[in-house]
Design an enzyme around this catalytic site. Structure first.
Site, short mmCIF file in Angstrom:
data_model
loop_
_atom_site.label_atom_id
_atom_site.label_comp_id
_atom_site.label_asym_id
_atom_site.label_seq_id
_atom_site.Cartn_x
_atom_site.Cartn_y
_atom_site.Cartn_z
N LYS A 134 51.10 44.56 38.99
CA LYS A 134 49.71 44.87 38.66
C LYS A 134 49.67 45.51 37.28
O LYS A 134 50.41 46.46 37.00
CB LYS A 134 49.09 45.83 39.67
CG LYS A 134 47.63 46.22 39.31
CD LYS A 134 47.02 47.12 40.36
CE LYS A 134 47.32 48.58 40.13
NZ LYS A 134 46.49 49.18 39.04
N LYS A 181 38.66 45.47 37.04
CA LYS A 181 37.47 46.06 37.66
C LYS A 181 36.23 45.76 36.81
O LYS A 181 35.46 46.65 36.45
CB LYS A 181 37.63 47.56 37.88
CG LYS A 181 38.79 47.94 38.79
CD LYS A 181 38.89 49.45 38.94
CE LYS A 181 39.97 49.85 39.94
NZ LYS A 181 41.33 49.59 39.41
N LEU A 182 36.02 44.50 36.51
CA LEU A 182 34.95 44.11 35.59
C LEU A 182 33.57 44.45 36.14
O LEU A 182 33.24 44.13 37.28
CB LEU A 182 35.05 42.60 35.32
CG LEU A 182 36.34 42.15 34.62
CD1 LEU A 182 36.47 40.63 34.68
CD2 LEU A 182 36.38 42.65 33.19
N ILE A 201 27.53 42.61 32.13
CA ILE A 201 26.59 41.51 32.31
C ILE A 201 27.40 40.24 32.64
O ILE A 201 28.56 40.11 32.24
CB ILE A 201 25.71 41.30 31.06
CG1 ILE A 201 26.56 40.93 29.84
CG2 ILE A 201 24.88 42.55 30.78
CD1 ILE A 201 25.72 40.51 28.65
N PRO A 202 26.81 39.32 33.39
CA PRO A 202 27.57 38.15 33.85
C PRO A 202 28.29 37.38 32.75
O PRO A 202 29.42 36.94 32.92
CB PRO A 202 26.51 37.29 34.55
CG PRO A 202 25.52 38.30 35.06
CD PRO A 202 25.46 39.36 34.00
N ASN A 203 27.64 37.20 31.59
CA ASN A 203 28.27 36.44 30.52
C ASN A 203 29.55 37.11 30.03
O ASN A 203 30.56 36.45 29.76
CB ASN A 203 27.29 36.26 29.36
CG ASN A 203 27.80 35.30 28.32
OD1 ASN A 203 28.10 34.14 28.62
ND2 ASN A 203 27.89 35.76 27.08
N GLY A 240 52.72 51.88 43.64
CA GLY A 240 52.95 52.35 42.28
C GLY A 240 54.08 53.33 42.17
O GLY A 240 55.26 52.96 42.15
#
Length: 231
Positions: free
Chosen positions: A34, A63-64, A67-69, A209
């Protein structure tokens, strides 16, 4: 599933040299890493390309939440790097998650996972941001939204794995951070669990981790985690 393929080692480190040393020491023992925001900011995308070049799978934990674009653009960039998984924030709603899924279609190996409730959060933390649901209720709500948006799976704590497996069915990916060996302190994780408990409950993968990366002998620590996964 082979226990080795279930373990994702989190390179939650603050510099490239430390990451390179762990990857070198683990060698063929570890197949999956990761890379989160800290490591990506410190080392840049070249680390992801290097890991992919070594034949490793990479879980790019971004972890986006945009806005969608912009989310779609970041997912395409993750796919171009060769990542196997990328995360989008479930709290962003259906539009953001669907944009991520659509962008990933150009990369057949890339799986989009929705973060539900981070493992450090409690019911009191949710209440602080105006969410009256319990962590379990919120995890389930966001997981169902993620399924409707076409996501391949979700990120949640080991304590929600059974609930999610029942709700999402046998094919969904359920990735569980907050995993520690028996007797270890869960540190910042409010909803932890052992590797065996997570997988028995329905997790497809466990993220580990500092149990491994902070060990004097990372290979021995990884083998302990693998042994804990076995019945």
């Amino acid at each position: 599933m082979d226990p080795s393929s279930r373990i994702i080692v989190a390179l939650d480190l603050d510099n490239r040299r430390a990451a390179d040393e762990i990857v070198e020491r683990l060698g063929e023992e570890c197949r999956f890493y990761k890379v989160g925001l800290e490591m990506l900011t410190a080392a840049g995308p070249d680390l992801v390309e290097q890991l992919v070049g070594l034949g490793k799978d990479v879980f790019l934990d971004l972890k986006l939440f945009e806005i969608p674009n912009s989310v779609a653009g970041a997912v395409r960039a993750a796919g171009a790097l060769g990542a196997s998984m990328v995360t989008v924030h479930g709290m962003g709603g259906t539009g953001i998650m669907a944009a991520a899924v659509a962008a990933a279609r150009d990369f057949p190996r890339l799986r989009v996972l929705a973060l539900t409730v981070v493992t450090s959060m409690t019911g009191a933390d949710l209440a602080d941001i105006g969410v009256s649901a319990s962590p379990q209720e919120q995890v389930l709500r966001l997981a169902r939204l993620a399924r409707g948006a076409g996501c391949h799976g979700v990120i949640a704590s080991p304590q929600e794995a059974a609930l999610l497996r029942g709700a999402l069915g046998p094919d969904a990916l359920i990735i569980t951070p907050g995993v520690t060996l028996p007797g270890e302190s869960p540190t910042e994780h409010a909803r932890p669990g052992t590797p065996r408990a997570a997988v028995t409950a329905g997790a497809s993968h466990v993220v580990v981790g500092r149990t491994i990366t902070g060990a004097a002998d990372p290979v021995a620590a990884l083998r302990l985690v693998r042994a804990n996964l076995e019945p």
